[in-house]
Design a protein around this motif. Structure first.
Motif, PDB file in Angstrom:
ATOM      1  N   PRO A  17       1.016  -0.551   0.121  1.00  0.00           N
ATOM      2  CA  PRO A  17       0.003  -0.002  -0.163  1.00  0.00           C
ATOM      3  C   PRO A  17       0.802   1.466   0.195  1.00  0.00           C
ATOM      4  O   PRO A  17      -0.115   2.340  -0.455  1.00  0.00           O
ATOM      5  N   TRP A  18       1.984   1.111   0.480  1.00  0.00           N
ATOM      6  CA  TRP A  18       2.873   2.974   0.398  1.00  0.00           C
ATOM      7  C   TRP A  18       3.547   3.300  -0.821  1.00  0.00           C
ATOM      8  O   TRP A  18       4.709   2.506  -1.820  1.00  0.00           O
ATOM      9  N   SER A  46       2.395   6.585  -4.070  1.00  0.00           N
ATOM     10  CA  SER A  46       1.116   7.754  -3.608  1.00  0.00           C
ATOM     11  C   SER A  46       1.117   8.105  -5.217  1.00  0.00           C
ATOM     12  O   SER A  46       1.992   8.091  -6.047  1.00  0.00           O
ATOM     13  N   GLU A  48      -2.662   9.560  -0.499  1.00  0.00           N
ATOM     14  CA  GLU A  48      -1.453   7.660  -0.839  1.00  0.00           C
ATOM     15  C   GLU A  48      -3.311   7.101  -0.702  1.00  0.00           C
ATOM     16  O   GLU A  48      -4.255   6.975  -0.421  1.00  0.00           O
ATOM     17  N   VAL A  79      -4.578   3.817  -1.692  1.00  0.00           N
ATOM     18  CA  VAL A  79      -4.279   3.258  -0.527  1.00  0.00           C
ATOM     19  C   VAL A  79      -5.282   3.453   0.245  1.00  0.00           C
ATOM     20  O   VAL A  79      -6.456   2.615   1.095  1.00  0.00           O
ATOM     21  N   SER A  80      -5.070   4.181   1.674  1.00  0.00           N
ATOM     22  CA  SER A  80      -5.647   4.491   2.578  1.00  0.00           C
ATOM     23  C   SER A  80      -6.461   6.202   2.690  1.00  0.00           C
ATOM     24  O   SER A  80      -7.247   5.980   3.526  1.00  0.00           O
ATOM     25  N   GLY A  81      -6.693   6.289   1.397  1.00  0.00           N
ATOM     26  CA  GLY A  81      -6.477   7.872   1.354  1.00  0.00           C
ATOM     27  C   GLY A  81      -6.402   9.062   1.861  1.00  0.00           C
ATOM     28  O   GLY A  81      -6.572  10.165   1.821  1.00  0.00           O
ATOM     29  N   ARG A  82      -5.403   8.645   2.359  1.00  0.00           N
ATOM     30  CA  ARG A  82      -4.510  10.060   3.311  1.00  0.00           C
ATOM     31  C   ARG A  82      -3.819  11.350   1.813  1.00  0.00           C
ATOM     32  O   ARG A  82      -3.343  10.035   1.115  1.00  0.00           O
ATOM     33  N   ASP A 127      -4.490  15.444   5.819  1.00  0.00           N
ATOM     34  CA  ASP A 127      -5.457  15.222   6.412  1.00  0.00           C
ATOM     35  C   ASP A 127      -6.190  16.559   6.904  1.00  0.00           C
ATOM     36  O   ASP A 127      -7.163  16.636   7.870  1.00  0.00           O
ATOM     37  N   SER A 174       6.755  11.485   5.769  1.00  0.00           N
ATOM     38  CA  SER A 174       7.159  10.912   6.701  1.00  0.00           C
ATOM     39  C   SER A 174       7.791  11.551   7.736  1.00  0.00           C
ATOM     40  O   SER A 174       7.889  11.744   8.716  1.00  0.00           O
TER      41      SER A 174
END
Length: 285
Positions: free
Chosen positions: A115-116, A118, A136, A138-141, A154, A211
């Motif tokens: 999932p990592w 973008s 991202e 997958v996460s939607g972040r 977010d 990060s």
């Protein structure tokens, strides 16, 4: 510089950040849809081949970059665009805004189901970053920043790590595709590993820089990244208070890093970590 931005309505950094977020979100949804579609069209035998993985990346990258260019043509037709897939304006005329797009950053993760990865979209003028978004799929972040207005995850403000000791720091890095450079990078990691708290290699430079902005890792370094890898993420880290060093252009004096180094770290760690890496031969990568 402000006169340049004032001359084009909607070119203020917060307005550009909003556009970057909007387009990157839309593109992130497409990236997932393309991967699901292309993988679904492959047989079990196909999925075991290198060419099938390339097909997934090619389809995803091309369709996603095409969407970004289409949306920018609608919303910002006066601006230049530089993309990983289709290239574009390497040196736009002075004062012209340029959008820098990585349609899928972390393509190996993308093809392997990790999932990592973008969608990264930044905008700059005369080498100065104005706004950017990293989404991202997958996460939607949603990570974003506007120059002079901070960085957000977010919509929550971000702040880089306050750690000051490399010996307990978690530091991200990456490895190039070129075997010779990869060997040199691995050797550098080996030389500094005992002097750093821990090392992370996550396979997506834009998210590594984000990060750093969040304090999830304390620092990051890598040689050989392209503008689309760092344009948005470097601004996000910088606006979160990190010290950031981007790759340099021709004629820039040597600073002990080499021209192709990208570096980011919390303000208290940046000096000691940079000294450690340069002393270990980072300029030779």
């Amino acid at each position: 510089m402000d006169d340049v931005l004032d001359s084009v309505p909607g070119s203020e950094p917060p307005a550009l950040e909003k556009i970057a977020v909007e387009i990157a979100r839309e593109t992130a949804a497409l990236a997932l849809a393309v991967r699901d579609r292309v993988v679904g069209d492959l047989s079990v035998a196909d999925l075991a081949t290198k060419s099938s993985a390339t097909d997934v990346v090619t389809a995803g990258d091309r369709e996603c970059e095409a969407l970004v260019r289409e949306r920018l043509a609608e919303l910002r037709p006066q601006d230049a665009v530089l993309g990983e897939e289709e290239g574009g304006d390497d040196e736009p005329e002075p004062g012209r805004l340029r959008w820098v797009v990585d349609p899928i950053d972390g393509t190996v993760n993308y093809t392997h189901g990790l999932p990592w990865f973008s969608v990264s979209l930044g905008v700059e003028v005369d080498g100065r970053a104005l706004a950017g978004a990293v989404v991202e799929p997958v996460s939607g972040r949603v990570w974003s920043a506007a120059a002079g207005h901070g960085a957000r995850l977010d919509a929550r403000p971000l702040r880089a790590s306050a750690l000051d000791r490399p010996g307990i720091a978690v530091v991200g890095t990456g490895l190039a595709y070129d075997p010779a450079r990869r060997e040199r990078q691995a050797a550098l990691i080996a030389r500094v590993a005992s002097s750093i708290g821990d090392i992370r290699r996550q396979g997506c430079a834009s998210l590594d820089l984000c990060s750093v902005a969040a304090g999830w890792i304390d620092g990051f370094f890598e040689h050989g990244l392209k503008p689309w890898d760092w344009c948005a993420g470097a601004l996000i880290a910088e606006e979160a208070g990190a010290v950031v060093r981007r790759p340099t252009g021709p004629g820039v004096p040597d600073d002990g890093w080499g021209a192709e180094a990208t570096f980011a770290a919390g303000p208290a760690l940046a000096g000691p970590l940079a000294e450690l890496l340069r002393g270990a031969g980072a300029a030779g990568l």
